[in-house]
Design a protein around this motif. Structure first.
Motif, PDB file in Angstrom:
ATOM      1  N   ARG A 186      11.458  22.132   7.486  1.00 45.70           N
ATOM      2  CA  ARG A 186      10.887  22.354   6.294  1.00 45.70           C
ATOM      3  C   ARG A 186       9.449  22.772   6.502  1.00 45.70           C
ATOM      4  O   ARG A 186       9.132  23.594   5.734  1.00 45.70           O
ATOM      5  CB  ARG A 186      11.010  21.043   5.232  1.00 45.70           C
ATOM      6  N   GLY A 187       8.892  22.284   7.279  1.00 43.14           N
ATOM      7  CA  GLY A 187       7.527  22.489   7.357  1.00 43.14           C
ATOM      8  C   GLY A 187       7.333  23.859   7.876  1.00 43.14           C
ATOM      9  O   GLY A 187       6.549  24.796   7.327  1.00 43.14           O
ATOM     10  N   VAL A 188       7.879  24.435   8.997  1.00 37.17           N
ATOM     11  CA  VAL A 188       7.930  25.765   9.276  1.00 37.17           C
ATOM     12  C   VAL A 188       8.498  26.686   8.386  1.00 37.17           C
ATOM     13  O   VAL A 188       7.721  27.767   8.291  1.00 37.17           O
ATOM     14  CB  VAL A 188       8.962  25.762  10.575  1.00 37.17           C
ATOM     15  N   ALA A 189       9.331  26.198   7.471  1.00 35.51           N
ATOM     16  CA  ALA A 189       9.889  27.206   6.461  1.00 35.51           C
ATOM     17  C   ALA A 189       8.774  27.373   5.475  1.00 35.51           C
ATOM     18  O   ALA A 189       8.607  28.546   4.882  1.00 35.51           O
ATOM     19  CB  ALA A 189      11.034  26.689   5.905  1.00 35.51           C
ATOM     20  N   GLU A 190       8.041  26.377   5.374  1.00 36.71           N
ATOM     21  CA  GLU A 190       7.060  26.417   4.236  1.00 36.71           C
ATOM     22  C   GLU A 190       5.804  27.272   4.492  1.00 36.71           C
ATOM     23  O   GLU A 190       5.415  28.278   3.756  1.00 36.71           O
ATOM     24  CB  GLU A 190       6.614  25.087   3.384  1.00 36.71           C
ATOM     25  N   ASP A 191       5.346  26.890   5.719  1.00 41.08           N
ATOM     26  CA  ASP A 191       3.927  27.476   6.056  1.00 41.08           C
ATOM     27  C   ASP A 191       4.058  27.437   7.568  1.00 41.08           C
ATOM     28  O   ASP A 191       3.395  26.406   8.027  1.00 41.08           O
ATOM     29  CB  ASP A 191       2.949  27.007   5.444  1.00 41.08           C
ATOM     30  N   ALA A 192       4.421  28.442   8.631  1.00 39.22           N
ATOM     31  CA  ALA A 192       4.565  28.225  10.008  1.00 39.22           C
ATOM     32  C   ALA A 192       3.067  27.809  10.544  1.00 39.22           C
ATOM     33  O   ALA A 192       3.085  26.791  11.214  1.00 39.22           O
ATOM     34  CB  ALA A 192       5.268  29.247  10.497  1.00 39.22           C
ATOM     35  N   PRO A 193       1.894  28.689  10.250  1.00 37.59           N
ATOM     36  CA  PRO A 193       0.764  28.384  10.931  1.00 37.59           C
ATOM     37  C   PRO A 193       0.310  26.908  10.807  1.00 37.59           C
ATOM     38  O   PRO A 193      -0.263  26.522  11.656  1.00 37.59           O
ATOM     39  CB  PRO A 193      -0.078  29.472  10.422  1.00 37.59           C
ATOM     40  N   THR A 194       0.398  26.657   9.493  1.00 34.08           N
ATOM     41  CA  THR A 194      -0.216  25.388   9.099  1.00 34.08           C
ATOM     42  C   THR A 194       0.842  24.074   9.956  1.00 34.08           C
ATOM     43  O   THR A 194       0.409  23.267  10.514  1.00 34.08           O
ATOM     44  CB  THR A 194       0.084  25.024   7.614  1.00 34.08           C
ATOM     45  N   ALA A 195       2.243  24.353   9.887  1.00 34.50           N
ATOM     46  CA  ALA A 195       2.956  23.281  10.465  1.00 34.50           C
ATOM     47  C   ALA A 195       2.545  23.532  12.116  1.00 34.50           C
ATOM     48  O   ALA A 195       2.521  22.327  12.499  1.00 34.50           O
ATOM     49  CB  ALA A 195       4.375  23.957  10.616  1.00 34.50           C
ATOM     50  N   ALA A 196       2.180  24.445  12.517  1.00 37.42           N
ATOM     51  CA  ALA A 196       1.723  24.439  13.985  1.00 37.42           C
ATOM     52  C   ALA A 196       0.440  23.586  14.389  1.00 37.42           C
ATOM     53  O   ALA A 196       0.263  22.960  14.943  1.00 37.42           O
ATOM     54  CB  ALA A 196       1.620  25.969  14.562  1.00 37.42           C
ATOM     55  N   LEU A 197      -0.353  23.889  13.226  1.00 35.05           N
ATOM     56  CA  LEU A 197      -1.466  23.005  13.294  1.00 35.05           C
ATOM     57  C   LEU A 197      -1.244  21.523  13.106  1.00 35.05           C
ATOM     58  O   LEU A 197      -2.217  20.707  13.644  1.00 35.05           O
ATOM     59  CB  LEU A 197      -2.507  23.283  12.014  1.00 35.05           C
ATOM     60  N   MET A 198      -0.264  21.191  12.540  1.00 35.08           N
ATOM     61  CA  MET A 198       0.219  19.726  12.241  1.00 35.08           C
ATOM     62  C   MET A 198       0.782  19.382  13.548  1.00 35.08           C
ATOM     63  O   MET A 198       1.408  18.068  13.449  1.00 35.08           O
ATOM     64  CB  MET A 198       1.082  19.626  11.058  1.00 35.08           C
ATOM     65  N   GLY A 199       0.975  20.050  14.300  1.00 38.11           N
ATOM     66  CA  GLY A 199       1.618  19.422  15.683  1.00 38.11           C
ATOM     67  C   GLY A 199       2.982  19.771  15.890  1.00 38.11           C
ATOM     68  O   GLY A 199       3.747  19.178  16.651  1.00 38.11           O
TER      69      GLY A 199
END
Lengths: 316, 751
Positions: A186-199
């Protein structure tokens, strides 16, 4: 009424298979915003894979006890899911990841998936003799009615298909909403770059999303092959329909895909046969696909993002 | 993510990139083993091909190939400094060309040799006593390959070791072998006595010449850093006429020295032979003069003039060369017409009439003259400025950075090929050119407007093609429901009607649905395409005649005053009709991309909301794109219906729609030459593959080609200039991590 119920059950059977396939489209669309055109071939490979496995254990014309039948069924579902997941994983590695790393335009993904789809379906044809009417061995009386609802006879295989599909959809829903993997999807779906920042490892998450969608598609391939016939080009029409179902429910939305699939299956069986008096209907079964697409177009014209809409989406 | 080869402490085995690469190579070779080989079984031996592919000993060979690829990939870069020499690239290209010529291409069309490939031909030729010993020796089975390997090895050694003497040996060797192959082939052709269209010997010759050129470059280049590309650029780059002159020289020499000019049954008469054939007939004096001396003179004169003008970049001389080239072209065509028309009257065996029985020579000469005239034109219009280098994005958009005249030269080459190649091709290829390549090029041009320029994904494009075809069928009276007598039309007059009908269909589909975003639009158009096809199958109101379709659609004809043209069965005539239609469409679309409308399309393609905010009427602009694309497709439909004569719903399946999208993206989305090249390559490929792999496997190979193209060149064959500059500029692509997934709306869970 009996006719209506019969068509309803038929529609639910087909619809639950559409829904299982549609989930694959919608999951991938969720994380990548791309249509996975090769998903119909994942579905097809599930049927072939489970056929090869089951063929080792049962023979045509055998009569098995109910627990043996259920064992074989589970085996078929598992092997179909496994093969589907494997093909979907390879598909992502070959047709999606290299393009992502090169920052390819969006349509390039679509075309690479189409290329993969041609390739897989024709390769399967080459390896398995291009027969159009392959059948699973029959090891129990599939068409014996087990249940009567309002005059409609529900056969064994229909019950199995509907119940398994519902079970799988329920567990997918739990998986996505309740587990760590689901959260990262769900994180990747919502906002991938931010999800990447969240580890969150984006590549891994995308790969696993493909695997989950592929497993569902492969299992659907087994169910479809058991109920009807299977061949190397079997994926095309259910694939298109399931894609339509995913869009109907709101692409990227898991529950939307389930509802869209069931709805499309029911509508395309019920509407052409109205008024259900056994006369062939006002519209006629040869218009099934037209009805399905007209319903789709009408829904999209009035609700441009599908029935449930794109979840977490901005207004389009 | 780490790209380093060394293994770091604490790293797991599966994270080592080498392991992944090895597994990938093995998987690749495994898939290759599945793809190659015979197949087809019956219901009883289900999966026979599968078991044969993976259980036999052959799987070992394929896995060895995988290991080889792995070693190449791993250790290749370390050898690179040694092989990074001027000449390596042309050497590789030449070697590959020869291998292709020796293994894939046809060396003869004659039915005496079964599949016409090199191996079969050499097998047969080496045992034929009538063949001259020199040619027979060449065809003795392992010898040609041995010769090739020796020439290649000498060339490679010369290039890697940088020895001038060895290089000249390499040049001599490969030129000799190439000419020997060519000579032996021409002996075989004259022995077989039938007109020959095969390409194998020519391609092999070109390959050997490329190897020779590689050696020559090594011998001549003084410093290690010099490379062939720079050398070629120095000669050609700021003299845009030069490459054309070079090509024309090759074509002209082939035409006037060795090619066949006139071939009634079982003879191949070169220009000299043709002149003597016609010496005693009543050939028009002009044509007679052309055959005996005028042709050579004209060729030498216009070649010299064009070359001199191109070298000096002198506009006045260049205009002279252009005029001389055109005059010679006209004279050449007049001579061709005279000999073919008179040939039939003087009852040469098998001579059929005007424009028939002509060999390749006349057409090669025509192409050469056209190119010489074109070279003059290019030089005259290019001015005296030299090429500049693009440094910024706006430079690219302004057209800076291309060599002036180079694109014109390329266009001329394509035009010359389109005009003069088809008459040289076999009837089979003429048919393919018309009914596959030509029509799909036209469709791709139309879809390029919708997908490439306006960015609307249309998966039901074939529907408009179907509408165009059925409209034609109705108005010519080939459907069960007949139009009133006064409305019956000849097929060519259906074109405007089909355009109007498709415009209406496009707008009425587009108006309610174009507010949908990309992927929703895709499924709606897909549904529309399927609906049209199913309507055609289900035959409501007995309009479409169901699955049987319409037949007996008349061929197009023009009767305008004194002009009477009737397109009969000959594919060649349709080719030129199609060329005219396509040319008109291209002329119309060419200006469109840079126009206000084209820029509006680019704007909505990149960001619809921003475009709307800047005052673009997005709905109308999108509708216009849709309608323009649809009407192009309708024109193609009219042409298809009247050319093939019968249509049925099977011509308009969903797969074709998807394929057209694939053509456009394969060629390079948003680029007109790209879309055409994509369609041409992907429609040519199945026909080419027919001789290489089992016919049923063709689609598999095409899928693999599309996939590889998208992996290694995602922007397509001929990427669009504007797009490249807009999307990437000249910076490196931003980090893969962030560009991996577009941020935005997506799948939701339950929270």
């Amino acid at each position: 009424m009996t006719d209506f119920m019969n068509y309803l059950v038929l529609g639910l059977t087909r619809g639950s298979m559409y829904a299982l396939i549609a989930l694959g489209y919608t999951l991938v669309y969720g994380v990548l915003q791309l249509i996975n055109f090769a998903h119909s071939e994942v579905f097809m490979s599930g049927a072939f894979g489970s056929y090869l496995v089951i063929g080792m254990f049962v023979h045509d014309g055998q009569h098995l006890a109910w627990w043996q039948v259920s064992l074989v069924m589970i085996l078929g579902l598992l092997s179909g899911a496994l093969v589907g997941a494997g093909v979907a994983w390879a598909l992502e590695r070959v047709a999606y990841r290299p393009l992502r790393q090169r920052g390819a335009p969006k349509l390039a993904f679509l075309i690479s998936a189409i290329g993969m789809s041609f390739f897989l379906s024709q390769l399967a044809g080459k390896l398995f003799n291009r027969l159009s009417q392959n059948q699973f061995p029959s090891y129990f009386d599939q068409n014996k009615a087990v249940l009567h609802i309002l005059g409609a006879a529900v056969s064994r295989i229909q019950l199995i298909v509907i119940v398994t599909a519902l079970l799988m959809m329920f567990s997918l829903d739990r998986l996505v909403s309740g587990t760590k993997l689901g959260r990262s999807i769900r994180g990747v779906a919502e906002d991938a770059p931010t999800a990447a920042l969240m580890g969150i490892d984006i590549d891994k998450t995308i790969s696993r999303t493909f695997i989950i969608g592929g497993a569902l598609g492969g299992a659907a391939g087994f169910l479809f092959g058991t109920t009807f016939v299977f061949s190397n080009i079997m994926g095309f029409i259910p694939g298109v329909k399931a894609f339509a179902a995913a869009v109907l429910g709101g692409i990227g939305n898991i529950r939307g895909a389930m509802i869209g699939g069931l709805l499309l299956g029911v509508v395309e069986n019920i509407v052409p046969t109205a008024p259900w008096d056994g006369s062939g209907g006002w519209i006629g079964l040869q218009w099934t696909d037209v009805v399905a697409f007209v319903v789709l177009i009408l829904v999209l014209v009035f609700r441009p993002t599908g029935i449930l809409g794109e979840r977490l989406g901005r207004a389009a | 993510m780490s790209a380093s080869i060394q293994r770091r402490p604490g790293e797991r085995l599966r994270d080592n990139p080498l392991v992944g690469r090895a597994l990938g190579c093995l998987a690749l070779s495994f898939v290759l083993a599945l793809m190659i080989g015979k197949q087809e079984g019956t219901q009883q031996d289900f999966g026979l091909a599968f078991r044969e592919a993976i259980l036999g000993p052959r799987i070992v060979w394929f896995l060895l190939i995988g290991v080889l690829v792995f070693l190449l990939l791993t250790f290749g870069p370390r050898v690179q400094p040694y092989v990074h020499r001027p000449g390596i690239r042309p050497l590789a290209i030449g070697g590959l060309t020869v291998v292709v010529a020796f293994s894939l291409l046809k060396w003869t069309d004659s039915t005496v040799v079964s599949d016409g490939k090199f191996s079969t031909l050499s097998e047969a030729a080496s045992k034929t006593g009538q063949l001259a010993p020199l040619a027979r020796t060449f065809f003795t089975p392992p010898l040609p390959w041995v010769l090739f390997v020796v020439a290649f090895a000498v060339a490679a050694a010369a290039i890697v070791l940088r020895k001038a003497a060895l290089s000249w040996v390499g040049v001599a060797l490969s030129v000799l072998v190439g000419l020997w192959a060519w000579y032996s082939h021409s002996l075989v052709v004259s022995l077989l006595g039938t007109p020959d269209h095969s390409t194998g010997a020519l391609v092999a010759l070109l390959g050997f010449l490329a190897i020779a050129a590689a050696c020559a470059a090594t011998a001549l280049s003084a410093e290690e850093s010099a490379n062939t590309r720079g050398f070629v650029n120095r000669i050609f780059a700021w003299r845009p006429g030069m490459p054309l002159v070079a090509v024309a020289l090759v074509l002209g020499v082939m035409a006037f020295a060795i090619a066949t000019w006139f071939s009634p049954s079982n003879q191949n008469a070169t220009l000299v032979d043709t002149a003597s054939l016609f010496s005693s007939t009543g050939l028009a004096p002009l044509a007679k003069a052309y055959l005996s001396w005028l042709g050579y003179l004209l060729f030498v004169l216009s070649l010299a003039l064009a070359a001199f003008a191109a070298y000096r970049r002198d506009p006045r001389l260049a205009w002279g060369a252009a005029v001389l080239g055109l005059v010679s072209l006209v004279l050449n065509l007049v001579a061709l017409y005279s000999i073919s028309a008179l040939g039939a009257k003087s009852a040469f065996d098998g001579a059929n009439g005007p424009w028939d029985n002509l060999g390749t020579g006349g057409w090669l000469a025509s192409a050469a003259f056209l190119l010489l005239a074109g070279a003059g034109y290019v030089v005259a219009t290019a001015g005296r400025e030299r090429g500049t280098i693009a440094r910024t994005q706006s430079d690219v958009l302004a057209g800076i950075g291309k060599i002036p005249g180079m694109s014109k030269a390329l266009i001329l080459l394509v035009v010359a090929g389109a005009l003069f190649y088809p008459p040289m091709a076999t009837p089979f290829w003429q048919k393919v050119l018309v009914s596959e390549i030509g029509i799909y090029v036209l469709l791709a041009i139309g879809l390029n407007v919708v997908v490439g320029w306006a960015g609307l994904l249309d998966l039901g494009f074939i529907a408009f093609y179907a509408i165009g075809s059925y409209t034609t069928a109705y108005f010519v009276g080939a459907l069960p429901i007949q139009p009133p007598e006064w409305m019956r039309l000849s097929p060519l007059l259906c074109i405007p009607i089909a355009i109007v009908v498709c415009l209406i269909a496009g707008v009425s589909l587009g108006y309610p649905t174009l507010r949908l975003r990309g992927d929703y639009l895709a499924i709606v158009t897909l549904g529309f395409g399927e609906i049209i096809r199913i309507v055609a199958v289900n035959n409501p109101g007995n309009f479409t005649n169901g699955p049987k379709g319409a037949f007996g659609i008349p061929t197009p004809a023009i009767h305008l005053g004194p002009i009477h043209i009737d397109w009969g069965q000959s594919s060649l005539q349709y080719w030129y009709l199609l060329l005219v239609i396509t040319g008109l469409v291209i002329l119309a679309f060419n200006r469109l991309e840079q126009s206000r409308l084209g820029r509006a399309w680019a704007a909505i393609r990149e960001d619809e909301i921003a475009a709307q905010a800047t005052g673009v009427n997005t709905r109308n602009v999108k509708l216009l794109a849709f309608a323009i694309g649809a009407s192009t497709s309708g024109v193609a439909g009219v042409f298809f219906a009247s050319q093939i004569g019968y249509i049925n719903p099977d011509n308009f399946v969903l797969n074709n729609s998807i394929l057209v999208v694939a053509y456009v993206v394969f060629g390079g989305m948003g680029s007109l030459p790209g879309a055409m090249a994509g369609a041409a390559v992907l429609t040519w490929l199945p026909e080419f593959l027919k001789d290489q792999v089992p016919a049923e496997d063709r689609q598999m190979w095409i899928g693999a080609v599309i996939l590889l193209m998208m992996i290694f060149r995602p922007a397509g064959l001929v990427p669009a200039r504007r797009r490249t500059a807009e999307l990437h500029g000249f910076d490196d692509a931003s980090s893969a991590e962030t560009s991996a997934v577009p941020a935005g709306e997506g799948m939701g869970g339950t929270k």
